[in-house]
Every structure is written in C-alpha cells, then in structure tokens.
Design a protein around this motif. Structure first.
Motif, PDB file in Angstrom:
ATOM      1  N   LEU A 165      68.356  48.754  60.030  1.00 54.34           N
ATOM      2  CA  LEU A 165      67.993  48.257  58.707  1.00 54.34           C
ATOM      3  C   LEU A 165      68.012  46.731  58.638  1.00 54.34           C
ATOM      4  O   LEU A 165      67.163  46.118  57.989  1.00 54.34           O
ATOM      5  N   LEU A 166      68.971  46.123  59.337  1.00 55.53           N
ATOM      6  CA  LEU A 166      69.149  44.672  59.231  1.00 55.53           C
ATOM      7  C   LEU A 166      68.081  43.908  60.010  1.00 55.53           C
ATOM      8  O   LEU A 166      67.607  42.859  59.545  1.00 55.53           O
ATOM      9  N   ALA A 167      67.698  44.399  61.183  1.00 54.40           N
ATOM     10  CA  ALA A 167      66.721  43.681  62.004  1.00 54.40           C
ATOM     11  C   ALA A 167      65.390  43.482  61.274  1.00 54.40           C
ATOM     12  O   ALA A 167      64.884  42.356  61.210  1.00 54.40           O
ATOM     13  N   PRO A 168      64.791  44.530  60.676  1.00 54.70           N
ATOM     14  CA  PRO A 168      63.543  44.297  59.927  1.00 54.70           C
ATOM     15  C   PRO A 168      63.737  43.365  58.738  1.00 54.70           C
ATOM     16  O   PRO A 168      62.842  42.572  58.414  1.00 54.70           O
ATOM     17  N   LEU A 169      64.900  43.464  58.087  1.00 55.74           N
ATOM     18  CA  LEU A 169      65.161  42.603  56.936  1.00 55.74           C
ATOM     19  C   LEU A 169      65.189  41.140  57.348  1.00 55.74           C
ATOM     20  O   LEU A 169      64.607  40.275  56.670  1.00 55.74           O
ATOM     21  N   LEU A 170      65.842  40.833  58.466  1.00 53.65           N
ATOM     22  CA  LEU A 170      65.883  39.454  58.953  1.00 53.65           C
ATOM     23  C   LEU A 170      64.489  38.955  59.318  1.00 53.65           C
ATOM     24  O   LEU A 170      64.134  37.806  59.046  1.00 53.65           O
ATOM     25  N   TYR A 171      63.694  39.819  59.933  1.00 55.05           N
ATOM     26  CA  TYR A 171      62.319  39.453  60.258  1.00 55.05           C
ATOM     27  C   TYR A 171      61.529  39.112  58.998  1.00 55.05           C
ATOM     28  O   TYR A 171      60.784  38.124  58.957  1.00 55.05           O
ATOM     29  N   LEU A 172      61.666  39.932  57.965  1.00 51.48           N
ATOM     30  CA  LEU A 172      60.900  39.724  56.742  1.00 51.48           C
ATOM     31  C   LEU A 172      61.337  38.446  56.020  1.00 51.48           C
ATOM     32  O   LEU A 172      60.505  37.721  55.469  1.00 51.48           O
ATOM     33  N   ILE A 173      62.644  38.179  56.026  1.00 50.24           N
ATOM     34  CA  ILE A 173      63.134  36.944  55.408  1.00 50.24           C
ATOM     35  C   ILE A 173      62.578  35.726  56.147  1.00 50.24           C
ATOM     36  O   ILE A 173      62.120  34.755  55.536  1.00 50.24           O
ATOM     37  N   THR A 174      62.606  35.796  57.481  1.00 49.57           N
ATOM     38  CA  THR A 174      62.072  34.690  58.273  1.00 49.57           C
ATOM     39  C   THR A 174      60.583  34.520  58.038  1.00 49.57           C
ATOM     40  O   THR A 174      60.075  33.394  57.930  1.00 49.57           O
ATOM     41  N   SER A 175      59.867  35.628  57.950  1.00 48.36           N
ATOM     42  CA  SER A 175      58.428  35.563  57.695  1.00 48.36           C
ATOM     43  C   SER A 175      58.137  34.917  56.344  1.00 48.36           C
ATOM     44  O   SER A 175      57.203  34.099  56.219  1.00 48.36           O
ATOM     45  N   ALA A 176      58.925  35.264  55.345  1.00 52.48           N
ATOM     46  CA  ALA A 176      58.743  34.669  54.016  1.00 52.48           C
ATOM     47  C   ALA A 176      58.991  33.163  54.063  1.00 52.48           C
ATOM     48  O   ALA A 176      58.256  32.378  53.452  1.00 52.48           O
ATOM     49  N   TRP A 177      60.030  32.751  54.809  1.00 53.84           N
ATOM     50  CA  TRP A 177      60.311  31.319  54.932  1.00 53.84           C
ATOM     51  C   TRP A 177      59.170  30.588  55.632  1.00 53.84           C
ATOM     52  O   TRP A 177      58.777  29.491  55.235  1.00 53.84           O
ATOM     53  N   LEU A 178      58.624  31.220  56.693  1.00 53.61           N
ATOM     54  CA  LEU A 178      57.513  30.605  57.410  1.00 53.61           C
ATOM     55  C   LEU A 178      56.283  30.484  56.514  1.00 53.61           C
ATOM     56  O   LEU A 178      55.523  29.514  56.622  1.00 53.61           O
ATOM     57  N   ALA A 179      56.083  31.466  55.639  1.00 55.87           N
ATOM     58  CA  ALA A 179      54.961  31.382  54.700  1.00 55.87           C
ATOM     59  C   ALA A 179      55.146  30.207  53.751  1.00 55.87           C
ATOM     60  O   ALA A 179      54.192  29.468  53.449  1.00 55.87           O
ATOM     61  N   VAL A 180      56.380  30.000  53.281  1.00 51.66           N
ATOM     62  CA  VAL A 180      56.666  28.846  52.427  1.00 51.66           C
ATOM     63  C   VAL A 180      56.438  27.548  53.193  1.00 51.66           C
ATOM     64  O   VAL A 180      55.856  26.589  52.680  1.00 51.66           O
ATOM     65  N   ARG A 181      56.880  27.530  54.441  1.00 54.48           N
ATOM     66  CA  ARG A 181      56.697  26.348  55.276  1.00 54.48           C
ATOM     67  C   ARG A 181      55.217  26.052  55.491  1.00 54.48           C
ATOM     68  O   ARG A 181      54.803  24.889  55.565  1.00 54.48           O
ATOM     69  N   LEU A 182      54.418  27.108  55.593  1.00 53.53           N
ATOM     70  CA  LEU A 182      52.997  26.938  55.844  1.00 53.53           C
ATOM     71  C   LEU A 182      52.280  26.314  54.655  1.00 53.53           C
ATOM     72  O   LEU A 182      51.413  25.449  54.817  1.00 53.53           O
ATOM     73  N   PHE A 183      52.660  26.755  53.456  1.00 58.38           N
ATOM     74  CA  PHE A 183      51.951  26.300  52.266  1.00 58.38           C
ATOM     75  C   PHE A 183      52.692  25.200  51.497  1.00 58.38           C
ATOM     76  O   PHE A 183      52.082  24.439  50.770  1.00 58.38           O
ATOM     77  N   LYS A 184      54.050  25.154  51.663  1.00 59.38           N
ATOM     78  CA  LYS A 184      54.833  24.126  50.991  1.00 59.38           C
ATOM     79  C   LYS A 184      55.838  23.547  51.984  1.00 59.38           C
ATOM     80  O   LYS A 184      57.037  23.835  51.919  1.00 59.38           O
ATOM     81  N   PRO A 185      55.372  22.766  52.933  1.00 56.76           N
ATOM     82  CA  PRO A 185      56.246  22.293  54.021  1.00 56.76           C
ATOM     83  C   PRO A 185      57.445  21.492  53.559  1.00 56.76           C
ATOM     84  O   PRO A 185      58.508  21.553  54.173  1.00 56.76           O
ATOM     85  N   HIS A 186      57.353  20.743  52.456  1.00 56.13           N
ATOM     86  CA  HIS A 186      58.477  19.911  52.011  1.00 56.13           C
ATOM     87  C   HIS A 186      59.620  20.767  51.481  1.00 56.13           C
ATOM     88  O   HIS A 186      60.791  20.427  51.642  1.00 56.13           O
ATOM     89  N   GLN A 187      59.315  21.904  50.871  1.00 53.93           N
ATOM     90  CA  GLN A 187      60.366  22.765  50.338  1.00 53.93           C
ATOM     91  C   GLN A 187      61.102  23.512  51.437  1.00 53.93           C
ATOM     92  O   GLN A 187      62.264  23.867  51.284  1.00 53.93           O
ATOM     93  N   ALA A 188      60.434  23.775  52.558  1.00 56.70           N
ATOM     94  CA  ALA A 188      61.047  24.574  53.627  1.00 56.70           C
ATOM     95  C   ALA A 188      61.794  23.743  54.659  1.00 56.70           C
ATOM     96  O   ALA A 188      62.568  24.268  55.437  1.00 56.70           O
TER      97      ALA A 188
END
Length: 277
Positions: A16-39
């Motif tokens: 359960l934890l491994a997919p959750l960590l992946y999804l959290i990281t993916s969400a952060w990368l999406a923020v970094r992609l579109f809002k680099p200063h916030q990430a």
C-alpha cells in the motif's frame, strides 16, 4: 504463527505504501513541471520519497518474483518488474538532468503495476532460470526493454516539441523542456544503448534458452527480432542518411510497438486469456 502474521502485515503495508509514495512524488513532479518556483523548496523531500518508493517496490519484487527453479514472471509480475527498472532509470537520470515529465508519466504506471501484481497474483514460470546464462538473459531482456521504453517516451516528447514549434503554439511545458537538439542527441544515445542491450538479450536467449517452441516463446523471438531490425534501421538511417524529425520518430515508435508485442502481447494472450505459459 506470530512471525507469519507480522510478515504478512508488513508485506501488506509495503504494497500500500509503495504506490502511495510514487503518487505523491508524481504529484510533486507535476507541480515542479508547471510551477517550478513552488516546488524548489521541497526538492530534497521529494527525492527521498521517490527513493523510498523505489526501495519498497524493490522489496515487493524481491518477495514475490524468486522461485525455486527460476523466476515468477507472469504478466503482472513482469509488468511490475519492468516498471520498477524504468523508474530506477528515471531516478538515476534525474540526478543529472531534469526528468520531471518522465516521472509524471512512469510513476503512476509503476503504482498501478504494484497494485495489479498484488490483486492478480500470477505464478506462471516463464523461463527456468537455474543457470547463470538464463539469469543473464532475463536481466538483459528486462534492462533492454526498460531503456527502450524511456527512448520511446523521449521520442513522443520530441514529437510534441516539433509539433508545437511547427504550429507556432509555444507553452509553458515547451519552455521547460531542454532544446530539441539536445533531446534528439540524447534520444539517439539511449536508442544505441537499448539496441546494444537488446542484441545481447537475443544472443543469450538463443544460446541459453532451450525448447523455445515448447515454452511458447516463438512469438516473443519473432517480435523481438522485428524490433531489433527496426531499431537497427533507425540507427543506420540516422548515421548513414542523416534521418531526423518525423521519419526518425515514427521508426522508433514502430520498433517499440514490436517490442511491446514481444514482451507483453503474447504474454497477455498466454497468461490472461489461455491461462498458461
């Protein structure tokens, strides 16, 4: 009994934890992609979450894939293993250059692969790996597929860049991506590495894997050879004819399609539809 229950609880928590960590990281990368200063401020934490997800995913595979005479590599196990190798490569590449776009794509896929592996346990033993040769073949096959998967995604990104520039529709994502010349050079380098690994995989398979027809691997060999020929033509076209642009990308995607059919097409039919290897 207490140890077995504790081990089962630990395994369930990891699944359960491994997919959750992946999804959290993916969400952060999406923020970094579109809002680099916030990430930017949370970059170290995101890297730690990414690495933790990789380690937990690796633990899941370590617990589920080894078998007494080889490896359990049914459809979902193979999907999970190759997803893990791909995200490992994304993590390593990310240490040297920005790969936020690749992470946003591959991390959710890896999350799904873990869940499917757990939800549909498939214990079909594809290849007996009781010798060093067959183990080497499996390692090379998985690595080659993973490198060429990243190559195919790079081809799609490059195609997106070319279309955006051709249509004169610049956007924020286009501004974040590296220059097209750099992307194309990196694409050819990764293709050459993948082609070399695929060549070694085919050679070791023909030498060390016996009874190809009896193990229902003939279709896999055919599509793998087709992919190998296609990628070889791409490299020849690039170096001898100077292929660029759409022709280069279409041939790469065609070769990758053959590779998908080799690794997952016949496996899906045999494991999921016919319920056999």
């Amino acid at each position: 009994m207490h140890y077995q229950l504790s081990h089962m609880a630990l395994s369930a928590a990891v699944i359960l934890l491994a997919p959750l960590l992946y999804l959290i990281t993916s969400a952060w990368l999406a923020v970094r992609l579109f809002k680099p200063h916030q990430a930017a401020a949370s970059s170290s934490l995101a890297s730690l979450l990414f690495l933790s997800g990789l380690l937990l995913h690796g633990y899941v595979l370590w617990q589920s894939i080894p078998a007494p005479a080889g490896y359990y590599l049914g459809f979902y196990h193979a999907f999970s293993l190759m997803s893990w190798v791909v995200v490992c490569m994304v993590f390593v590449i990310g240490l040297f250059r920005s790969v936020a776009g690749l992470g946003v794509i591959f991390l959710p896929v890896a999350s799904v692969s873990i869940i499917l592996q757990h939800a549909f346990p498939n214990t079909a033993l594809v290849v007996a790996a009781d010798t060093v040769g067959t183990q080497l073949h499996i390692l090379l096959s998985v690595t080659a597929y993973s490198v060429l998967t990243i190559t195919a995604m790079q081809a799609l990104v490059l195609h997106y860049q070319q279309r955006s520039l051709h249509n004169k529709k610049p956007n924020q994502v286009l501004n974040i991506l590296p220059p097209m010349q750099y992307m194309e050079a990196f694409l050819i380098h990764s293709l050459a590495i993948g082609f070399f690994l695929l060549s070694l995989s085919l050679v070791t398979g023909l030498v060390f894997v016996h009874n190809i027809v009896a193990q229902h691997l003939a279709h896999k060999v055919f599509f793998s050879l087709l992919a190998w020929c296609t990628f070889g033509i791409v490299l020849w076209g690039r170096w001898a004819r100077g292929w660029r642009g759409r022709k280069l990308l279409h041939w790469i995607l065609g070769g990758f399609t053959s590779l998908v059919l080799a690794y997952f097409g016949t496996k899906a039919v045999l494991d999921l539809l016919l319920d056999r290897v």
